[in-house]
Design a protein around this motif. Structure first.
Motif, mmCIF file in Angstrom:
data_model
loop_
_atom_site.group_PDB
_atom_site.id
_atom_site.type_symbol
_atom_site.label_atom_id
_atom_site.label_comp_id
_atom_site.label_asym_id
_atom_site.label_seq_id
_atom_site.Cartn_x
_atom_site.Cartn_y
_atom_site.Cartn_z
ATOM 1 N N HIS A 337 0.837 -1.203 0.000
ATOM 2 C CA HIS A 337 0.000 0.000 0.000
ATOM 3 C C HIS A 337 0.874 1.256 0.000
ATOM 4 C CE1 HIS A 337 -3.303 -2.718 0.797
ATOM 5 N NE2 HIS A 337 -2.671 -3.161 1.885
ATOM 6 N N SER A 338 0.215 2.357 -0.275
ATOM 7 C CA SER A 338 0.924 3.636 -0.389
ATOM 8 C C SER A 338 1.335 4.208 0.959
ATOM 9 C CB SER A 338 0.045 4.654 -1.127
ATOM 10 O OG SER A 338 -1.195 4.840 -0.436
ATOM 11 N N ASN A 339 0.821 3.686 2.066
ATOM 12 C CA ASN A 339 1.206 4.180 3.397
ATOM 13 C C ASN A 339 2.382 3.415 3.985
ATOM 14 O OD1 ASN A 339 -0.091 1.783 3.818
ATOM 15 N ND2 ASN A 339 -1.599 2.565 5.285
ATOM 16 N N GLY A 340 3.045 2.555 3.197
ATOM 17 C CA GLY A 340 4.232 1.843 3.660
ATOM 18 C C GLY A 340 3.952 0.526 4.346
ATOM 19 N N THR A 341 2.730 0.034 4.318
ATOM 20 C CA THR A 341 2.386 -1.223 4.982
ATOM 21 C C THR A 341 2.166 -2.315 3.941
ATOM 22 O OG1 THR A 341 0.018 -0.712 4.980
ATOM 23 C CG2 THR A 341 1.319 -0.048 6.924
ATOM 24 N N VAL A 342 2.333 -3.551 4.385
ATOM 25 C CA VAL A 342 2.040 -4.740 3.591
ATOM 26 C C VAL A 342 1.005 -5.546 4.361
ATOM 27 C CG1 VAL A 342 2.938 -6.890 2.637
ATOM 28 C CG2 VAL A 342 4.304 -4.811 2.497
ATOM 29 N N SER A 343 -0.131 -5.839 3.729
ATOM 30 C CA SER A 343 -1.216 -6.582 4.378
ATOM 31 C C SER A 343 -1.303 -7.980 3.796
ATOM 32 C CB SER A 343 -2.558 -5.863 4.212
ATOM 33 O OG SER A 343 -2.852 -5.662 2.842
ATOM 34 N N LEU A 344 -1.649 -8.938 4.652
ATOM 35 C CA LEU A 344 -1.747 -10.351 4.289
ATOM 36 C C LEU A 344 -3.220 -10.750 4.297
ATOM 37 C CD1 LEU A 344 1.219 -9.934 5.246
ATOM 38 C CD2 LEU A 344 1.163 -12.263 6.090
ATOM 39 N N TRP A 345 -3.681 -11.385 3.193
ATOM 40 C CA TRP A 345 -5.103 -11.647 3.006
ATOM 41 C C TRP A 345 -5.367 -13.122 2.721
ATOM 42 C CZ3 TRP A 345 -8.811 -7.796 3.486
ATOM 43 C CH2 TRP A 345 -8.325 -6.493 3.571
ATOM 44 N N LEU A 357 4.347 -2.895 8.964
ATOM 45 C CA LEU A 357 4.858 -1.583 8.584
ATOM 46 C C LEU A 357 6.290 -1.766 8.084
ATOM 47 C CD1 LEU A 357 4.511 1.470 8.408
ATOM 48 C CD2 LEU A 357 5.311 1.619 10.784
ATOM 49 N N CYS A 358 6.491 -1.574 6.793
ATOM 50 C CA CYS A 358 7.775 -1.890 6.170
ATOM 51 C C CYS A 358 8.604 -0.655 5.837
ATOM 52 C CB CYS A 358 7.542 -2.705 4.899
ATOM 53 S SG CYS A 358 6.677 -4.265 5.168
ATOM 54 N N HIS A 359 7.977 0.419 5.350
ATOM 55 C CA HIS A 359 8.744 1.577 4.865
ATOM 56 C C HIS A 359 8.079 2.869 5.342
ATOM 57 C CE1 HIS A 359 11.222 -0.882 2.148
ATOM 58 N NE2 HIS A 359 10.103 -1.566 1.923
ATOM 59 N N ARG A 360 8.872 3.898 5.324
ATOM 60 C CA ARG A 360 8.341 5.213 5.682
ATOM 61 C C ARG A 360 7.499 5.789 4.554
ATOM 62 N NH1 ARG A 360 13.731 8.003 8.419
ATOM 63 N NH2 ARG A 360 13.928 6.521 10.162
ATOM 64 N N GLY A 361 7.808 5.441 3.313
ATOM 65 C CA GLY A 361 7.016 5.875 2.178
ATOM 66 C C GLY A 361 6.188 4.732 1.629
ATOM 67 N N GLY A 362 5.706 4.894 0.410
ATOM 68 C CA GLY A 362 4.894 3.864 -0.212
ATOM 69 C C GLY A 362 5.723 2.645 -0.611
ATOM 70 N N VAL A 363 5.051 1.515 -0.694
ATOM 71 C CA VAL A 363 5.701 0.261 -1.097
ATOM 72 C C VAL A 363 5.674 0.167 -2.618
ATOM 73 C CG1 VAL A 363 5.647 -2.244 -0.903
ATOM 74 C CG2 VAL A 363 4.994 -0.837 1.045
ATOM 75 N N ARG A 364 6.823 -0.169 -3.221
ATOM 76 C CA ARG A 364 6.937 -0.270 -4.676
ATOM 77 C C ARG A 364 6.919 -1.711 -5.174
ATOM 78 N NH1 ARG A 364 11.572 3.116 -7.360
ATOM 79 N NH2 ARG A 364 10.344 2.414 -9.159
ATOM 80 N N ALA A 365 7.441 -2.646 -4.387
ATOM 81 C CA ALA A 365 7.501 -4.042 -4.842
ATOM 82 C C ALA A 365 7.562 -4.959 -3.635
ATOM 83 C CB ALA A 365 8.704 -4.273 -5.754
ATOM 84 N N VAL A 366 6.987 -6.168 -3.790
ATOM 85 C CA VAL A 366 6.974 -7.193 -2.747
ATOM 86 C C VAL A 366 7.252 -8.540 -3.414
ATOM 87 C CG1 VAL A 366 5.637 -8.313 -0.919
ATOM 88 C CG2 VAL A 366 5.291 -5.904 -1.382
ATOM 89 N N ALA A 367 8.050 -9.392 -2.732
ATOM 90 C CA ALA A 367 8.316 -10.749 -3.223
ATOM 91 C C ALA A 367 8.509 -11.666 -2.024
ATOM 92 C CB ALA A 367 9.549 -10.786 -4.123
#
Length: 611
Positions: A337-345, A357-367
């Motif tokens: 997401h653009s708020n720096g978090t990664v959600s698991l669904w 909460l992964c980054h201070r800015g938006g997340v660009r890629a996840v693997a």
């Protein structure tokens, strides 16, 4: 021999004891027991003469003339057979085998194939259930040992890249690797110049044999990239945002500008799913037959391709969804997401299973790697981080990149590839289960355009890159698993084998409700849910059907069913139950330690009142 009778006597001749019994006639199917003499004409079979000298003489009993019923043969006790101790086995040449018995298997190799956690003790249950659990454990241990032994049959070994005299492997270019490898491996490196319809997104099939790619300007193609045989090539006259193979290479899902379309391997459109509109990302879960789609409207949709129904449509409430990947271990979808978090669904829950909460800015890629242990993320803060997904969700390592990574991909053996503009960097770790080291890159390659898609090819040391100039296939030694399971993902299967595999996979399809963070929890008993169901059943029925009914004595005859006798029998049963309860309560209570009496003290009658 028969004796000749005397003249004048009508006494029949006496027969010898050997000829006392009648001769048994020989049937025509019975063979002769004795061979005829040489030159003699074959006649009727003669009876063998018994050797009287070898036969032991029976002792004569002079004391009694009556026959005894007891056998005169001495009863010799039978000697038990002596079991010979298994000595060293000898070969045909007579030499002894110095290595007797099965070959030993290393404990580390057996532990790799073992699926039972022996740290947990077996629960206290009935003898029958406990014996079944012990038999299952023994069978699992035997299977793990057999799997460890059969690992020797895997002849292929993973490749590697090593520099000479401390040379940095990141400085080795693709042209040098192509010159060093054999002709078959060198043919796997190619470039497709498709600037007219780029940028491109690509996807490999599960077997690693087929490649599908789609351009932003409507170009869609699928081919057998090993033999370079084109399967289909069409132009959908619409922007293509993502492309995915379904459970086999015969079906292809294309996320076009407006709706989701399904094509076959001949380029014929089979379905148009209008309920999935404005899609940005696609992911396919092979064991659940689910196609997950992320849209601009912020909805995560699960489509069951086996029946053609939407299983779940979840609102992430986080705006446009551009970043999505799946965890191959537990089939959980990760959204950036653009708020720096990664959600698991999971499709079974309307709310996310976890938020990181992964980054201070938006997340660009996840693997996520193939073991489901590590997750790599990159953000607008130019940070590349590795997270531990084993319950802690804590960062293990981080690295600041001069240019943020826009695309990430893990290989089967744990290599991490990152696309930064027109450069692709690859980091390697110590092994499959270890996180990649971000200190020094393993390989570096510069492309002719900006990267728009990354994926490692299964069972091949190849990295496919889709960019604005077309498609590039890079050689990455040591990226893939060298041995494949022929029953699960066979690159050389025929059409008939593929059809049989589809039927088997449909029969073994995992329900979507079983997707959770820890798949091992499915084998455990949910005590809370069990108690809740028991409580709801009591409220619905108004009584407990599992309770033991009160004792009712059976009627007896001859005046034994009087009221007094019935009451007496009921009281006797109640007393027995009361004794059992008291006995169980005493066993559960901790035993009190008796006070030590001084040595030499005489017992007293008042000791009974001492507490």
């Amino acid at each position: 021999m028969e004796t000749v009778p005397k003249l004048g006597n009508n006494v029949p001749p006496k027969k010898d004891k050997l000829q006392g019994k009648k001769k048994k006639p020989r049937r025509y199917w019975e063979e002769e027991t004795t061979q005829t003499a040489a030159g003699a004409s074959p006649g009727p079979p003669r009876k063998r003469k018994r050797n009287r000298e070898l036969r032991p003489q029976k002792p004569k009993n002079t004391h009694s003339t009556k026959k005894s019923r007891i056998s005169k043969k001495p009863q010799v006790p039978k000697k038990p057979r002596e079991r010979r101790s298994p000595g060293p086995q000898r070969s045909l040449s007579g030499a002894q085998d110095p290595f007797t018995g099965p070959a030993p298997v290393p404990v580390e190799v057996v532990q790799k194939f073992c699926r039972i956690d022996k740290s947990k003790k077996l629960p206290r249950s009935e003898t029958k259930i406990r014996s079944r659990l012990e038999a299952a454990e023994a069978q699992e241990e035997e299977i793990s040992v057999k799997a460890a032994r059969s690992e020797l049959l895997l002849a292929e070994e993973p490749g590697f890249l090593e520099g000479e005299d401390g040379e940095d492997t990141a400085k080795i270019c693709q042209a040098d690797i192509v010159e060093a490898v054999d002709i078959a491996s060198a043919a796997k490196h190619f470039d497709l110049n498709l600037r007219q319809f780029g940028p491109y997104r690509l996807n490999y099939s599960r077997t690693g044999r087929h490649l599908a790619f789609g351009g932003r300007r409507g170009h869609v193609a699928a081919l057998d990239w090993v033999t370079k045989k084109l399967m289909c090539e069409i132009n959908v006259m619409e922007a293509v945002r993502d492309i995915r193979f379904l459970h086999s290479e015969a079906l292809l899902a294309v996320a076009q500008n407006r709706w989701l379309h399904i094509y076959d391997n001949q380029g014929i459109e089979l379905h148009c799913i209008r309920r999935c509109d404005r899609i940005t990302q696609l992911e396919f879960l092979p064991f659940h037959f689910l196609l997950a789609t992320a849209s601009e409207t912020g909805f995560l949709t699960y489509l069951d391709v086996s029946v053609g129904k939407i299983v779940a449509a979840l609102n992430a409430r986080a705006g446009r969804l551009n970043i999505m990947t799946q965890n191959p271990y537990n089939a959980v979808i990760h959204l950036g997401h653009s708020n720096g978090t990664v959600s698991l669904w999971s499709p079974a829950m309307k709310e996310p299973l976890a938020k990181i909460l992964c980054h201070r800015g938006g997340v660009r890629a996840v693997a996520v790697d193939s073991t489901g242990t590590h997750m790599a993320t990159s953000g607008l803060d130019h940070q590349l981080k590795i997270f531990d997904l084993r319950g802690t969700f804590q960062p293990l390592s981080a690295r600041t990149l001069p240019q943020g990574a826009g695309h990430l991909a893990f290989s089967q053996r744990g290599l991490l590839a990152a696309g930064m503009g027109d450069v692709v960097n690859i980091w390697a770790g110590q092994g499959k289960a270890s996180p990649p080291s971000l200190e020094q890159p393993y390989l570096t390659h510069r492309l002719s355009g900006h990267v728009h898609g990354l994926q490692f090819c299964p069972f091949e040391d190849v990295l496919g890159v889709g960019h604005s100039g077309g498609i590039t296939s890079m050689l990455v030694p040591g990226a893939a698993e060298p041995n494949f399971d022929g029953l699960e993902s066979n690159p050389y299967r025929s059409r008939k084998q593929r059809q049989e595999w589809e039927v088997k996979a449909l029969l073994e399809k995992v329900p979507a409700e079983l997707i959770c963070l820890d798949p091992r929890a499915l084998a455990e008993v949910d005590v809370i849910s069990l108690e809740q169901e028991e409580k709801e059943r009591l409220e619905r029925l108004g009584y407990d059907p599992d309770t033991k009914p009160p004792f009712q004595p059976k009627p007896k005859q001859k005046g034994r069913s009087s009221t007094a006798s019935l009451v007496k029998r009921k009281r006797k049963v109640m007393d027995e139950e009361h004794r059992d309860k008291v006995r169980q309560s005493l066993e559960q209570q901790p035993q009190k330690q008796e006070k030590a009496k001084p040595m030499g003290a005489r017992p007293s009658a008042l000791d009974r009142f001492v507490r």
